[in-house]
Design a protein around this motif. Sequence first.
Motif, mmCIF file in Angstrom:
data_model
loop_
_atom_site.group_PDB
_atom_site.id
_atom_site.type_symbol
_atom_site.label_atom_id
_atom_site.label_comp_id
_atom_site.label_asym_id
_atom_site.label_seq_id
_atom_site.Cartn_x
_atom_site.Cartn_y
_atom_site.Cartn_z
ATOM 1 N N GLU A 22 -3.115 -3.923 -7.723
ATOM 2 C CA GLU A 22 -2.485 -2.683 -7.254
ATOM 3 C C GLU A 22 -3.161 -1.473 -7.892
ATOM 4 O O GLU A 22 -3.381 -0.449 -7.236
ATOM 5 C CB GLU A 22 -0.988 -2.689 -7.565
ATOM 6 C CG GLU A 22 -0.210 -3.666 -6.716
ATOM 7 C CD GLU A 22 1.222 -3.847 -7.178
ATOM 8 O OE1 GLU A 22 2.063 -4.191 -6.314
ATOM 9 O OE2 GLU A 22 1.520 -3.659 -8.374
ATOM 10 N N LYS B 214 0.832 -1.202 0.000
ATOM 11 C CA LYS B 214 0.000 0.000 0.000
ATOM 12 C C LYS B 214 0.870 1.256 0.000
ATOM 13 O O LYS B 214 0.547 2.240 -0.649
ATOM 14 C CB LYS B 214 -0.946 -0.015 1.197
ATOM 15 C CG LYS B 214 -1.989 1.053 1.137
ATOM 16 C CD LYS B 214 -3.006 0.859 2.244
ATOM 17 C CE LYS B 214 -4.099 1.891 2.115
ATOM 18 N NZ LYS B 214 -5.110 1.747 3.119
ATOM 19 N N CYS C 201 -9.296 -9.283 -6.163
ATOM 20 C CA CYS C 201 -8.566 -8.174 -5.543
ATOM 21 C C CYS C 201 -9.164 -7.795 -4.193
ATOM 22 O O CYS C 201 -8.433 -7.571 -3.230
ATOM 23 C CB CYS C 201 -8.552 -6.957 -6.462
ATOM 24 S SG CYS C 201 -7.602 -7.210 -7.983
ATOM 25 N N LYS D 114 -7.583 -8.233 -0.458
ATOM 26 C CA LYS D 114 -7.460 -7.059 0.396
ATOM 27 C C LYS D 114 -8.026 -7.347 1.793
ATOM 28 O O LYS D 114 -7.463 -6.936 2.784
ATOM 29 C CB LYS D 114 -8.189 -5.881 -0.248
ATOM 30 C CG LYS D 114 -7.951 -4.569 0.421
ATOM 31 C CD LYS D 114 -8.594 -3.454 -0.412
ATOM 32 C CE LYS D 114 -8.352 -2.122 0.154
ATOM 33 N NZ LYS D 114 -7.067 -1.570 -0.163
ATOM 34 N N THR E 251 -8.154 3.996 -3.270
ATOM 35 C CA THR E 251 -7.472 5.002 -2.451
ATOM 36 C C THR E 251 -7.794 6.410 -2.928
ATOM 37 O O THR E 251 -7.981 7.321 -2.133
ATOM 38 C CB THR E 251 -5.942 4.783 -2.503
ATOM 39 O OG1 THR E 251 -5.656 3.481 -1.995
ATOM 40 C CG2 THR E 251 -5.201 5.819 -1.697
ATOM 41 N N ASP F 211 -6.420 -1.026 -6.091
ATOM 42 C CA ASP F 211 -6.162 -0.416 -4.780
ATOM 43 C C ASP F 211 -5.949 1.089 -4.921
ATOM 44 O O ASP F 211 -6.455 1.876 -4.123
ATOM 45 C CB ASP F 211 -4.934 -1.039 -4.109
ATOM 46 C CG ASP F 211 -5.198 -2.430 -3.559
ATOM 47 O OD1 ASP F 211 -6.371 -2.818 -3.440
ATOM 48 O OD2 ASP F 211 -4.207 -3.128 -3.256
#
Length: 120
Positions: free
Chosen positions: A35, A2, A113, A117, A42, A38
């Motif tokens: 990724e 992260k 995903c 997570k 975010t 993510d």
Amino acid sequence: MKTYISLILTGLILSGCSSLTSEQKAKLDNLTPCEKMDGLITEFDNRFDALKDIKVQNSYLDVWTAKYNVFGDNCQVTSFNNQTVTYQCQESYKDQQQAVAMHQQAVELTRQCLTKKTTG
């Protein structure tokens, strides 16, 4: 991991409105699909600012090409007003079978995903 994504996104924000450098593009190209997802999650609260690349403005809304695509090759960030900002991807398909297959692939990738997570 992260932290790595956060560093890349921070670097993208600092790059301003200009297009990506070859180094930035290489870093983004090396991100896994999870990724990238993510990073998308975010950046939701930041109006996807780190994902905005080249801006195209018209009288009704603002549109930016996306710095990376989570699904397909045609993703963009669209701002309809101060409250509504979307990250969307679109694609054209020859037939329904091709569209259904892509939908199933997107659902499976999202499931993998998000499961990773919550368990990772």
